[in-house]
Design an enzyme around this catalytic site. Structure first.
Site, PDB file in Angstrom:
ATOM      1  N   PRO C  11      38.273  30.278  40.633  1.00  0.00           N
ATOM      2  CG  PRO C  11      39.935  31.831  41.010  1.00  0.00           C
ATOM      3  CD  PRO C  11      39.049  31.308  39.943  1.00  0.00           C
ATOM      4  CG  ASN C  12      39.184  30.516  46.404  1.00  0.00           C
ATOM      5  OD1 ASN C  12      39.637  29.597  47.081  1.00  0.00           O
ATOM      6  ND2 ASN C  12      39.939  31.481  45.926  1.00  0.00           N
ATOM      7  NE  ARG C  19      34.473  31.826  48.711  1.00  0.00           N
ATOM      8  CZ  ARG C  19      35.094  32.622  47.861  1.00  0.00           C
ATOM      9  NH1 ARG C  19      36.200  33.222  48.217  1.00  0.00           N
ATOM     10  NH2 ARG C  19      34.623  32.808  46.638  1.00  0.00           N
ATOM     11  CE1 TYR C  24      32.233  35.706  47.028  1.00  0.00           C
ATOM     12  CE2 TYR C  24      33.089  35.197  49.215  1.00  0.00           C
ATOM     13  CZ  TYR C  24      33.242  35.781  47.973  1.00  0.00           C
ATOM     14  OH  TYR C  24      34.403  36.441  47.674  1.00  0.00           O
ATOM     15  CG  ASN C  75      31.753  33.981  39.548  1.00  0.00           C
ATOM     16  OD1 ASN C  75      32.787  34.634  39.572  1.00  0.00           O
ATOM     17  ND2 ASN C  75      30.907  33.928  40.575  1.00  0.00           N
ATOM     18  CB  ALA C  78      40.481  35.747  42.574  1.00  0.00           C
ATOM     19  CD  GLU C  99      32.581  39.881  34.256  1.00  0.00           C
ATOM     20  OE1 GLU C  99      32.359  40.662  33.299  1.00  0.00           O
ATOM     21  OE2 GLU C  99      33.466  40.084  35.097  1.00  0.00           O
ATOM     22  CG  HIS C 101      31.500  39.370  39.462  1.00  0.00           C
ATOM     23  ND1 HIS C 101      32.716  38.765  39.645  1.00  0.00           N
ATOM     24  CD2 HIS C 101      31.580  39.994  38.251  1.00  0.00           C
ATOM     25  CE1 HIS C 101      33.502  38.998  38.609  1.00  0.00           C
ATOM     26  NE2 HIS C 101      32.834  39.737  37.744  1.00  0.00           N
ATOM     27  NE  ARG C 108      33.868  41.275  48.610  1.00  0.00           N
ATOM     28  CZ  ARG C 108      34.259  40.027  48.328  1.00  0.00           C
ATOM     29  NH1 ARG C 108      33.780  39.433  47.236  1.00  0.00           N
ATOM     30  NH2 ARG C 108      35.096  39.384  49.108  1.00  0.00           N
TER      31      ARG C 108
END
Lengths: 145, 145, 145, 145, 145, 145, 145, 145, 145, 145, 145, 145
Positions: C11-12, C19, C24, C75, C78, C99, C101, C108
């Site tokens: 997602p996103n 964004r 990012y 990835n 969320a 994986e 990120h 964070r």
């Protein structure tokens, strides 16, 4: 006339019998649905068998059961532990709810120990393998009288 | 020209007025949307009303609002408490965000006390029933000047 | 013959480069996929690039990879932090899982510190920006020999 | 005849507009009370405006409202998070209670995330700045019919 | 001119390849350092390879890197999880920091899940075996441009 | 011209020297205030000495200091551990704040280990007995230059 | 020849049907044992029915079952949640273990949510009322083949 | 004859004035030691100034102080929060112990809020910058009479 | 030929008999080592007695024992509770490990209740005073046969 | 001569008999004080009856009791659970302290389960309704001999 | 006719007056029972005095009281804190229940702070020594009218 | 004359040598008692060997030891972790107490890590197999002199 029972399976249960047989056994979902449909007939129940990997789809079906079903037999799979949306959908309907877990979730990782759906369930069958679905149907028949 | 406001409702809010009226009141979502559309008109706002039981659909719509909307009024329902994906989508956009909860989530089960969306919201209306959506619109109008 | 690698983004991540660039970076997902497809070719791998905001869709694709892919580079965005369904899907398959990120999730908010997917991953690349996807591919190539 | 509403502000709210304007905005408490008194008149309500830094004084006033007021609009400030005494006083009365927080307490320090007063409130307005008091009055008027 | 990179290994990493090969693989630290020195050369980097079982020694070396190194590649081993002193030393310097863990610490005992060093790292490579050191070097080269 | 320092003592500190001398020593508050007034004179400071058992009174005085004092020396006593109201009052002012605890709160009951006031303090003196007030004054003088 | 099943009930289950019928239903333990003995006969099982309020007695009986029984159906009642001794006894034997809870323990007080016995059970039936014992017998028969 | 005071600084304090001046100020450790040595002379004390990044070295020096020193002024730096060894060494000696932290550890990351050394300290000075060392010396002189 | 046993003591145990005799007794480490060397002789063991306040030194010695010793008797002192490095070193070797604590750590402060070394130990002797070292040697002899 | 007993009631206890009679019963505070004054006379005690909603006032009165009273009977109401100031005041005096709670606080919300005052009390009477004050007086008389 | 009251004492209370007199006082259980029997007579009550160290025996007696007793006065001793079985037995009966603790359990070890029996008790007397049993009887007589 | 030592074994220890030999070894309790009786004779001790699965019985025997025994060697088995009653019984007696655990409880499930009995024990032997009982006897003999 037989009573309608929604027979719902959540994420990854379409892989029953195919993945990790030491955890989930060797019976496929199709076989489970066939066996349970047969047993349901004996018990005066009719099954509507559905499976999805999508939480939203599970919610949609539970809402749909609202006006149609006498009971829901549900194995929410991984969503058991996190889905307040499924819990809310079940809280919004009045038919009986029976929860099934194929493996013994209480003897696995900590994050599988707690099921939100159990807060609403009228009966819970855990760790009885795929035979547990049959026990849930018997309990449904017993409860619906 | 009126400003566009996304008016998003999450899982099970399509059952507003139909389920647990002692918790959520007796007004349906259609009625809420109608009342709010009328009020929006008075306030110089235009609503785009959307509802889904799917977390991913909520994320899609928020992303869509990105280039179109001046504000989002959102009741994320059950996803409020667990959806980092919705939070991330809201963090990715710049318009104002107003969060509504029909019931008083702080006086219900513990798992409803915390909302991830509140980390991002520019205003939060809780426990004011379906009238809370109107307060959110007024706050949106006030903020957007 | 080159080995198939599922290249999944959650997602996103379709907003990569659009964004919060301070978090990012400024590279878009399309650019990432292009760069990685090129590198994959050099490494003897073939990529199937997919992105979705829907948890259920991620599960569907992972199941699909089951019979086709030699590795998954994922990835989960969320969903990393909450999706037992994705973890279960990955547990149901036998190919290698890497994986990624983009940001340093450990520096964070607390709710981003823990990834359920990491319980299953064969390698984890965190905080290396979009270049991290390339490292994951290199690790895949190294592992697949 | 207009209905009486106690309009209570707790510790440090006498500094509204004077302290940390980036958190609490630039409107003073006197201005808030004036605006709200005007709006109350339009809504058929009469306000009794009171502010204190003393928890015991807040309890005294709530008890006093017991036999006089139709509703209480209260911003308990810092006492929201720790005062069982204020909660008990509110539990001892039967009129409606609307809670206001000027800033978004859920996006600040952890010790501000939970409000004991919310256990009793009939509506909660958070993070809408000093305009939130007006929303609370509207909700009071709506509820009192 | 090649850029200097400190290549630091913490406690028990001198036993790489000798202890628990099912966890850490069969490559010795000497072999890792040789391979990485070679790769560094290709990437325009120069390595200074150091290993110690002493937390204080690690701090001393990081401080020494302060005025000399362009980057640090560090596997803090067991000290990752408890050493605020190493974190503070890294916070006191300005060069880039890349953290490596040979095994997947997130899938081992709980006390290995959290790394204080990750609060500072510019990139983290976990569970990629000793090949992870090479990925860290590539990321360093990429970042240093 | 000497700078004004508010010298505030919270609940039960009027009993200094009278209660539990093994914990708090044998000097009375009047003696402390006299000694500190003398030292303040030497340091170019003027003290306004105040004590109350009432949290609200402490808040009132801190607000009063807002426009008058260059610094506050405060021993918030029991309110240190629970009073968000005092913290908020201190956050609302800009002068320097020095916190004193006569006994070593970190070696007593767990509920005394954490002070909310410390989140705001510019210096904290703990466990130095009543001599700690003098250290706080010296630090105030040093800081105010 | 029929297989022997120990049918064990723990503390306060001798009051089944007599206490809190809204929680436990109206069937007495004697009735449950009679019904289950009948069903057991149909399923080729023989029951030995025992009940005690004493944890130590439960342990004694489980040890006794060690050399005699093919399975244990056990409702450990209150001891489910605290008795490591019963868990250890069950771990010391090799026959199948099926756990029954008449009420839905997961929807009651927190201290009833976790059962130590579930760590060992080969099947768990929760919240199906006294009918749950029959489901447990069916599962025993199914498992014992 | 002047009394001997060990003046101990832990890890990374050799970088005082060089690292993160916004946190630790701009005075170097050498300057601090010089200022404090001068002040000590005025107060009838003699300092032995030592610094190490090694926990074991800190323990060695504290043990050495055992038979020589009248007091220890110690800033244990990062080891404050984790070193039971240093606490035990301090518990093994009888001289006075004064603990100094240059920055306000209670307003920084959670893992800096608790100091094991504080369980033993006869006085604690926090957040007073490098001037705090002078306050500690004054407290030492006051206590030693 | 006698078997070699490393006899390791951690921080502050060089002060045995000298510090807090009410906790640790009055026997010095030299006396303990002498007594144990004598007993070892009787049991067919040879001791190498070592003590350090440095965690890294403890790790170095354990690694050294790897190729030489049949067993380690270790009192890790304060490092028991925090040193993953020592645990890792012990995990890297194959000889038997016996852990000794002179005082009853389970009846002291909470932070002494848990020992990481116990996760690896083949036997643990707690609270038996310095005589506990002799019990550990007897257990070593018994285990080594 | 009769002994003086302070009879202190905290916040909202002036509403006894008026609020939530299902929780607190129907007897008013005036009636309680009258009954208790009468009983006190029989027992050779004299009561000074005081009530306040202000924590600081409670502290003031406890300090006042210091030189006058033989015992304190106190129902601290909501402050029981949070007031360290009242605990400290009680710790500063030497007379006997008897704590009363009208309702059974242990069977209500979690935040009412723990009383700081109980750390100091010489006797605690919980859940006996307003008759509990009489039991406290009897215990006072018994203890004072 | 006098009403029957079960007077139950749990584990180790047969040692009253014999063990730890500084905690439990010097009166033996026989003396307590004699005093209480006498007082009961005055109050129109008849006592049946029982003591056991066995949890199961306590449950048996409570069940027996079910059809006979008007009230139970119980000191569950150590079982207060862990016995769900005793709580369940008390929940299964309808007579009044008064709980007594001789010492102040809230000022002792943490594991004594919480009593499961208090969830059910109609009155709780704590820390009044053996005189507390008499207060419990008075409360029983008062409640039974 | 030899001193009497109670040699107590708790639940399931009658199965020593029979259950889970990989955890508890292959020696039976009868063999352990025989070996220990022989060793006791050598050490001038006399054993009274007792075993029970009943917590209450353990308490009875400990109370009985009160007037007879010089020491207790006890393996409380599963009750170690939950029995406050056994702890209280041990606190009520004055003889020495030595606790034995055959397996290494600190390396097993979390709920076995903490022993209440250890709060009282004068020596604790863990994980030394059944040979640990002999070490406990030696420590008893050493302590009793």
């Amino acid at each position: 006339m037989s009573k309608l029972v929604y027979f719902l399976n959540g994420p990854n249960l379409n892989l029953l019998g195919l993945r990790q047989p030491e955890v989930y056994g060797g019976t496929t979902l199709a076989e489970v649905e066939a066996e349970c449909t047969a047993l349901a007939g004996e018990l005066g129940l009719e099954l509507r068998c559905l499976q999805s990997n999508h939480e939203g789809q599970m919610v949609d079906w539970i809402q749909e059961a609202r006006s149609e079903a006498a009971a829901i037999v549900i194995n929410p799979g991984a969503y058991s532990h996190t889905s307040i949306a499924i819990l809310d959908a079940l809280n919004a309907i009045e038919c009986k709810v029976f929860e099934v877990h194929v493996s013994n979730i209480h003897a696995r990782e900590t994050f599988r120990h707690h099921s939100l759906v159990s807060l609403r369930a009228d009966g819970i069958i855990v760790g009885c393998g795929t035979h547990g679905y049959q026990l849930a149907l018997r309990q449904a028949a017993h409860t619906l009288g």
